[in-house]
Design an enzyme around this catalytic site. Structure first.
Site, mmCIF file in Angstrom:
data_model
loop_
_atom_site.group_PDB
_atom_site.id
_atom_site.type_symbol
_atom_site.label_atom_id
_atom_site.label_comp_id
_atom_site.label_asym_id
_atom_site.label_seq_id
_atom_site.Cartn_x
_atom_site.Cartn_y
_atom_site.Cartn_z
ATOM 1 N N ARG A 104 1.191 -1.479 -0.073
ATOM 2 C CA ARG A 104 -0.596 -0.326 0.473
ATOM 3 C C ARG A 104 0.832 1.289 0.016
ATOM 4 O O ARG A 104 0.878 2.215 -0.746
ATOM 5 C CB ARG A 104 -1.010 -0.042 1.581
ATOM 6 C CG ARG A 104 -1.419 1.024 1.491
ATOM 7 C CD ARG A 104 -2.646 1.670 0.128
ATOM 8 N NE ARG A 104 -2.875 0.568 -0.479
ATOM 9 C CZ ARG A 104 -3.487 0.643 -2.172
ATOM 10 N NH1 ARG A 104 -2.624 1.862 -2.779
ATOM 11 N NH2 ARG A 104 -3.722 0.242 -2.839
ATOM 12 N N LYS A 139 2.386 23.907 -2.739
ATOM 13 C CA LYS A 139 1.565 24.181 -2.813
ATOM 14 C C LYS A 139 1.561 22.529 -2.507
ATOM 15 O O LYS A 139 1.198 21.643 -3.578
ATOM 16 C CB LYS A 139 -0.006 24.690 -3.034
ATOM 17 C CG LYS A 139 -0.078 26.667 -2.942
ATOM 18 C CD LYS A 139 -1.146 26.566 -3.893
ATOM 19 C CE LYS A 139 -1.349 27.833 -3.097
ATOM 20 N NZ LYS A 139 -2.384 28.213 -4.575
ATOM 21 N N LYS A 171 5.857 39.086 -0.953
ATOM 22 C CA LYS A 171 4.475 38.570 -1.943
ATOM 23 C C LYS A 171 3.836 40.285 -0.486
ATOM 24 O O LYS A 171 4.083 41.147 -0.390
ATOM 25 C CB LYS A 171 3.711 37.842 -1.350
ATOM 26 C CG LYS A 171 4.694 36.315 -2.026
ATOM 27 C CD LYS A 171 3.303 35.047 -1.840
ATOM 28 C CE LYS A 171 2.811 35.588 -3.022
ATOM 29 N NZ LYS A 171 2.129 34.397 -3.198
ATOM 30 N N GLU A 200 5.985 40.562 -5.918
ATOM 31 C CA GLU A 200 4.492 40.235 -6.750
ATOM 32 C C GLU A 200 4.094 41.907 -6.867
ATOM 33 O O GLU A 200 4.012 42.423 -5.977
ATOM 34 C CB GLU A 200 3.581 39.682 -5.545
ATOM 35 C CG GLU A 200 1.848 39.889 -5.678
ATOM 36 C CD GLU A 200 1.390 38.831 -4.716
ATOM 37 O OE1 GLU A 200 0.176 38.852 -5.014
ATOM 38 O OE2 GLU A 200 1.700 38.691 -3.949
ATOM 39 N N ASP A 221 0.547 38.254 -10.829
ATOM 40 C CA ASP A 221 -0.539 37.037 -9.868
ATOM 41 C C ASP A 221 -2.210 37.652 -9.980
ATOM 42 O O ASP A 221 -2.593 38.937 -10.313
ATOM 43 C CB ASP A 221 -0.618 37.431 -8.040
ATOM 44 C CG ASP A 221 -1.071 35.558 -7.024
ATOM 45 O OD1 ASP A 221 -1.152 34.864 -7.785
ATOM 46 O OD2 ASP A 221 -1.598 36.222 -6.359
#
Length: 283
Positions: A104, A139, A171, A200, A221
């Site tokens: 598995r 992510k 950012k 950004e 973005d």
């Protein structure tokens, strides 16, 4: 039989494999250890149950090897190749307990990685002929970043920064906290050991400011196609441009045709459907 070796299994990937086995095995496989004698040996095959891009072959092998150094493998394939449903991906021979106990975990890695690689290849193919390179993001599944990013490479994509340590990415929250983009860049250059800086840009004004500051890459973005085209024209090659935000197979070609250098796609690792694989006894 030959072992399909790989130089791609970094320390963090090895740690992920150990963690996955520990999570599954706990104090031991009570079912298998009750039914199968310690001396039993067997041969099995891992099969693809759909078409796609293979990824995780060397990881799956390492799962079984961690359970028994007596495992032997044979395959004519390598990670990153196209496979079809019904195709044998890997043949393995060794202690039956190791095969059953590792099944598995090995299939979980193969399924996740091949799913990511398959989706990545679809996105990469969708932008073929443009200058845009497809990148992943951070992510990723916690604890599986090395695994997920390796699968992206097998699918033909590239890796964005691996973590918070290997690139500066300023950012909107960093800019707002610093008071201005200029101040955020100044602080980063003073404390980031000459790492590449990406910022950004939320507006044309911020992009113009970033170009004046001489940053290496600008993140665009959630911009519209018209906004992206305007940014490419404004930049005129003075920095690399990366488009990001709500990228899908339906719109990635149009984004690439605006002339950006990179397109980062979080869905490669957070939304890829698991590839269907199975294990069966040989003979």
């Amino acid at each position: 039989m030959t072992l399909v070796a790989s130089m791609e299994l970094s320390d963090d990937i090895i740690a992920s494999i150990r963690g996955a086995l520990s999570e599954d095995m706990g104090s031991g496989d009570v079912t298998t250890n009750s039914i199968v004698t310690s001396a039993a040996s067997a041969s099995a095959q891992v099969l693809a149950k759909q078409d796609g891009i293979l990824s995780g072959l060397s990881v799956a092998q390492q799962v079984f090897l961690m359970l028994s150094c007596d495992m032997r493998f044979n395959s004519t394939l390598s990670d990153g190749v196209q496979v079809v449903g019904g195709q044998t991906l890997l043949e393995l021979t060794g202690p039956t307990r190791a095969i059953l106990s590792g099944e598995r975990t090995a299939l979980n890695f193969l399924g996740r990685m091949s799913g990511i690689a398959t989706l990545t290849r679809l996105v990469v193919d969708a932008v073929a002929g443009t200058k845009a390179k497809i990148l992943d993001t951070r992510k990723t599944a916690p604890g599986l970043r090395g695994i997920d990013k390796l699968a992206v490479r097998h699918g033909g994509g590239g890796n964005h920064r691996f973590g918070l340590y290997d690139m500066v990415l300023i950012k909107n929250n960093h800019i707002d906290y610093s008071g201005s983009l200029t101040e955020a860049v100044r602080r980063a250059r003073a404390g980031a050991n000459n790492l590449e800086i990406e910022i950004e840009a939320r507006t044309a004004e911020e992009m113009d400011e970033a170009l004046t500051l001489g940053v290496e890459r600008i993140l665009l973005d959630n911009m519209s196609l018209d906004e992206l085209r305007h940014a490419v024209a404004l930049c005129a090659g003075r920095a690399e441009l990366e488009a990001s935000g709500n990228v899908s197979l339906d719109n990635v070609r149009a984004i690439a045709e605006t002339g950006v250098d990179f397109i980062s796609v979080g869905a490669l690792t957070h939304s890829a459907k698991a590839f269907d694989v199975s294990l069966r006894w040989a003979g």
